[in-house]
Design an enzyme around this catalytic site. Structure first.
Site, PDB file in Angstrom:
ATOM      1  N   ASP A 106      -0.275  11.087  -0.677  1.00 24.69           N
ATOM      2  CA  ASP A 106      -1.376  12.046  -0.625  1.00 24.69           C
ATOM      3  C   ASP A 106      -2.661  11.369  -0.178  1.00 24.69           C
ATOM      4  O   ASP A 106      -2.722  10.164   0.008  1.00 24.69           O
ATOM      5  CB  ASP A 106      -1.558  12.710  -1.988  1.00 24.69           C
ATOM      6  CG  ASP A 106      -1.945  11.711  -3.071  1.00 24.69           C
ATOM      7  OD1 ASP A 106      -1.642  10.518  -2.922  1.00 24.69           O
ATOM      8  OD2 ASP A 106      -2.550  12.125  -4.075  1.00 24.69           O
TER       9      ASP A 106
ATOM     10  N   GLU B 289     -19.163   6.104  -4.479  1.00 32.69           N
ATOM     11  CA  GLU B 289     -17.956   6.915  -4.508  1.00 32.69           C
ATOM     12  C   GLU B 289     -17.986   7.914  -5.670  1.00 32.69           C
ATOM     13  O   GLU B 289     -17.666   9.092  -5.502  1.00 32.69           O
ATOM     14  CB  GLU B 289     -16.738   5.996  -4.643  1.00 32.69           C
ATOM     15  CG  GLU B 289     -15.398   6.717  -4.669  1.00 32.69           C
ATOM     16  CD  GLU B 289     -14.250   5.737  -4.847  1.00 32.69           C
ATOM     17  OE1 GLU B 289     -13.480   5.570  -3.896  1.00 32.69           O
ATOM     18  OE2 GLU B 289     -14.150   5.129  -5.940  1.00 32.69           O
TER      19      GLU B 289
ATOM     20  N   TRP C  44       0.851  -1.199   0.000  1.00 34.40           N
ATOM     21  CA  TRP C  44       0.000   0.000   0.000  1.00 34.40           C
ATOM     22  C   TRP C  44       0.880   1.239   0.000  1.00 34.40           C
ATOM     23  O   TRP C  44       2.089   1.159   0.266  1.00 34.40           O
ATOM     24  CB  TRP C  44      -0.914   0.010   1.232  1.00 34.40           C
ATOM     25  CG  TRP C  44      -2.212   0.739   0.974  1.00 34.40           C
ATOM     26  CD1 TRP C  44      -2.572   1.967   1.444  1.00 34.40           C
ATOM     27  CD2 TRP C  44      -3.299   0.283   0.176  1.00 34.40           C
ATOM     28  NE1 TRP C  44      -3.824   2.303   0.988  1.00 34.40           N
ATOM     29  CE2 TRP C  44      -4.301   1.280   0.207  1.00 34.40           C
ATOM     30  CE3 TRP C  44      -3.536  -0.864  -0.562  1.00 34.40           C
ATOM     31  CZ2 TRP C  44      -5.504   1.170  -0.479  1.00 34.40           C
ATOM     32  CZ3 TRP C  44      -4.742  -0.982  -1.250  1.00 34.40           C
ATOM     33  CH2 TRP C  44      -5.708   0.027  -1.201  1.00 34.40           C
TER      34      TRP C  44
ATOM     35  N   GLU D  89      -3.737   8.491  -2.066  1.00 34.31           N
ATOM     36  CA  GLU D  89      -2.878   7.309  -1.909  1.00 34.31           C
ATOM     37  C   GLU D  89      -2.123   6.945  -3.187  1.00 34.31           C
ATOM     38  O   GLU D  89      -1.882   5.778  -3.459  1.00 34.31           O
ATOM     39  CB  GLU D  89      -3.707   6.100  -1.430  1.00 34.31           C
ATOM     40  CG  GLU D  89      -4.543   6.400  -0.207  1.00 34.31           C
ATOM     41  CD  GLU D  89      -5.306   5.204   0.318  1.00 34.31           C
ATOM     42  OE1 GLU D  89      -5.238   4.924   1.515  1.00 34.31           O
ATOM     43  OE2 GLU D  89      -5.992   4.540  -0.502  1.00 34.31           O
ATOM     44  N   GLU D  90      -1.751   7.949  -3.957  1.00 32.96           N
ATOM     45  CA  GLU D  90      -1.130   7.679  -5.252  1.00 32.96           C
ATOM     46  C   GLU D  90       0.291   8.232  -5.401  1.00 32.96           C
ATOM     47  O   GLU D  90       1.117   7.632  -6.080  1.00 32.96           O
ATOM     48  CB  GLU D  90      -2.006   8.261  -6.368  1.00 32.96           C
ATOM     49  CG  GLU D  90      -3.362   7.587  -6.478  1.00 32.96           C
ATOM     50  CD  GLU D  90      -4.255   8.236  -7.521  1.00 32.96           C
ATOM     51  OE1 GLU D  90      -5.222   7.598  -7.944  1.00 32.96           O
ATOM     52  OE2 GLU D  90      -3.996   9.402  -7.900  1.00 32.96           O
TER      53      GLU D  90
END
Length: 609
Positions: free
Chosen positions: A334, A576, A264, A337-338
């Site tokens: 960030d 989402e 992750w 999550e990228e």
């Protein structure tokens, strides 16, 4: 001898009209293509689409006939060689336009053939509903829908929270699941960030009426959340251990409280400040509703879990503040999550946590910590200024600027010029990027074109311009969609700006913010004065521009929430994302953050007088 001026002017106007017809045909063809993509979802409504599009083609063909008649008139009245060349060019453009009409008719026929192969029993979808030229079935007003949706949002948010949530029955008490979706995509985890943002929303609900039956359940949840966070802080994970606080950068855990050890993007440094903010908010709210708690023995024990001055840190808020104050200048992933680096959103929540933490430490007599947190906050203010690009060339953090609106302090407030012009730039980019933003509204093409060509009007907003994540994977470039939480956050920025102007009784227009105010007022009869240049003027309650601006801020904020209304399900569920072309909900279903963001926007809206 040159051609008569009147005829030349007429020809020039005619040429411009042909250009406008070209654009209409191109837009009509794009809508036809979109309708083809959506055709597999149903047929009955699409039959109406065919009628509407055929009518449009017929009207354009008639326009061409009139245009050719005007060419003939011009030929009779003008005989010069130069002007005949212009007329020849006009003829070529008219012929090209005729070819486009033919192409559009071919698309129409192809659509008819495909629709004949589809079943008639289907549920109407947002895009095919919108393509109808007749009025849609009477939809509730925005106010009516928002009143109903607020109750739906509270219910569905609580459904994702343990204890008591119907979607989180196997989760450890205090857990906030991101979504009930366990596959394609699997969001059945507890993110530190998402849980903290959700708890902030629940504290607001508790503050509204601490004596209500709902408040009693909220206290049960907030106490369970506090206990679980104390445990999670001490859970060794791939980011580290509690001995040096490195484990606090871990972004998510399993719903049973165990560490997630898969690959992750870690560390993520926005979780600790968001958790500290939520728990400081809870501490203040609970203390306000229990005024004797601060001076009681019971209070000493209650506060101890949240904050106490000892080092190494043992209380939840203290540990988070120590982590933030010593690591804010370190890189991390960030909020999406990228990307690893130093990020605007992360820095903003870190700054707020340090400011509020300094005040809290002082209240607990932790003078040295209060001074340290305050000094780090001051350093962060200088650092945050680096995120502003004075040339107006907006970077990837443009979406982050518009997203987090609940920040107080001195840097990039929701009503700041920097925030507002960034929101304007993001709105323009997203409007043009997503085809669904051009889908007809209320069944009328003209209304839609008028709305989407306004300099500032509600549209679906995604995370950032070059987003490739479609809710399931990121395999296709620029495949991102509008997100419900981003769209509602845009509305919240506008409501909070209006509230600030109301409370202060003044509107100060400066050069940096002028493009936003000009765009906001462009749909009214009130304009910014031509002088002074650059703009630098303050308006008050007695000024028409002041009152028009307030009304427009709410009106445009409502237009963003109306986008949410159009793409939410009939039951009010919010996933989402919603698809960039069809408008259907996509990605993780019943996203907790989507409901929390809507509730925050509604709270900001209700604060307006």
């Amino acid at each position: 001898m040159p051609p008569p001026p009147l005829h030349r002017a007429a020809a020039e106007r005619f040429e411009r009209e042909l250009g406008a017809r070209d654009e209409q045909i191109a837009h009509l063809t794009e809508l036809l293509e979109t309708a083809l993509a959506a055709a597999s979802h149903g047929a009955q409504s699409a039959q109406n689409d065919i009628a509407a599009l055929s009518a449009g083609i017929t009207e354009l063909t008639a326009d061409l006939g009139r245009a050719r008649a005007r060419i003939a008139e011009l030929v009779v009245s003008v005989q010069t060689e130069d002007y005949e060349e212009q007329l020849a060019a006009c003829r070529e453009r008219a012929e090209a336009l005729e070819e486009e009409v033919a192409d559009a008719e071919e698309w129409n026929q192809q659509l008819e053939r495909q629709l004949q192969e589809l079943p008639l029993d289907f549920v109407q979808q947002p895009l095919t509903d919108a393509l109808s030229t007749g009025k849609l079935s009477s939809a509730p007003s925005l106010d009516t829908w928002l009143k109903k949706e607020e109750a739906v949002a509270v219910d569905r948010l609580l459904a994702n929270v343990a204890p008591g949530g119907r979607n989180a029955q196997d989760a450890t008490p205090g857990t906030v699941i991101a979504s009930p979706s366990r596959e394609h995509p699997d969001y059945y985890f507890q993110w530190v960030r998402d849980a903290a943002i959700t708890m902030s929303s629940l504290v607001d609900l508790y503050t509204d009426d601490p004596a209500s039956p709902l408040a009693a359940h909220l206290l049960e949840i907030l106490d369970a959340y506090t206990s679980l966070q104390h445990t999670l802080q001490r859970t060794t994970n791939p980011s580290g251990t509690f001995s040096d606080l490195s484990c606090l950068g871990e972004p998510k855990f399993h719903t049973d409280g165990s560490a997630f050890t898969g690959s992750w993007g870690r560390p993520q440094r926005d979780g600790p400040p968001l958790r500290a903010i939520a728990l400081m908010q809870y501490l203040h709210a609970y203390n306000a509703s229990h005024p004797t708690l601060w001076s009681s023995e019971e209070g000493v024990e209650w506060f101890k879990t949240l904050y106490e001055p000892s080092l190494p840190a043992q209380s939840i808020i203290k540990a988070d503040l120590e982590y933030i104050s010593h690591n804010w200048h370190e890189s991390g992933f960030d909020l999406w999550e990228e990307v690893r680096g130093l990020h605007f959103f992360t820095a903003m929540v870190q700054l707020r946590a340090l400011r509020e933490g300094a005040e809290l430490a002082a209240a607990f007599g932790d003078v040295g910590a209060a001074s340290w947190y305050q000094s780090q906050a001051e350093d962060m203010e200088l650092f945050l200024e680096e995120f502003w690009d004075p040339k107006g060339s907006y970077r990837r953090d443009v979406g982050e600027r518009a997203l987090w609106t609940r920040l107080d302090g001195h840097v990039f407030l929701p009503h700041s010029d920097e925030t507002l012009v960034t929101l304007l730039a993001l709105t323009h980019d997203q409007r043009d990027r997503f085809p669904i933003n051009f889908a007809p509204r209320d069944g009328l093409f003209a209304q839609t074109l008028a709305a989407v060509t306004m300099p500032l009007q509600g549209v679906g907003i995604g995370r950032y311009p070059e987003d490739a994540y479609n809710g399931y994977d990121s395999s296709t470039p620029d495949a991102g969609n509008p997100w419900f939480l981003c769209t509602t956050s845009a509305a919240e920025v506008l409501y909070r700006t209006a509230a600030h102007i109301q409370e202060s009784g003044r509107l100060h227009v400066r050069e940096r913010g002028a493009p936003f105010w000009e765009a906001l007022l462009s749909a009214t009869d009130t304009w910014l004065p031509l002088s002074p240049k650059p703009p630098d003027r303050t308006y008050h309650l007695a000024d028409q521009l002041f009152n028009t601006t307030l009304a427009r801020l709410k009106e445009v904020g409502d237009s963003f929430l109306d986008v949410v209304r159009r793409h939410a399900s009939d039951e009010g569920s919010l996933s989402e994302q919603f698809d960039r072309v069809t408008g259907y909900e996509t990605g993780a279903r019943d996203l907790t953050w989507s409901y929390g963001a809507l509730l925050q926007a509604l709270r900001a809206r209700e604060a307006l007088h």
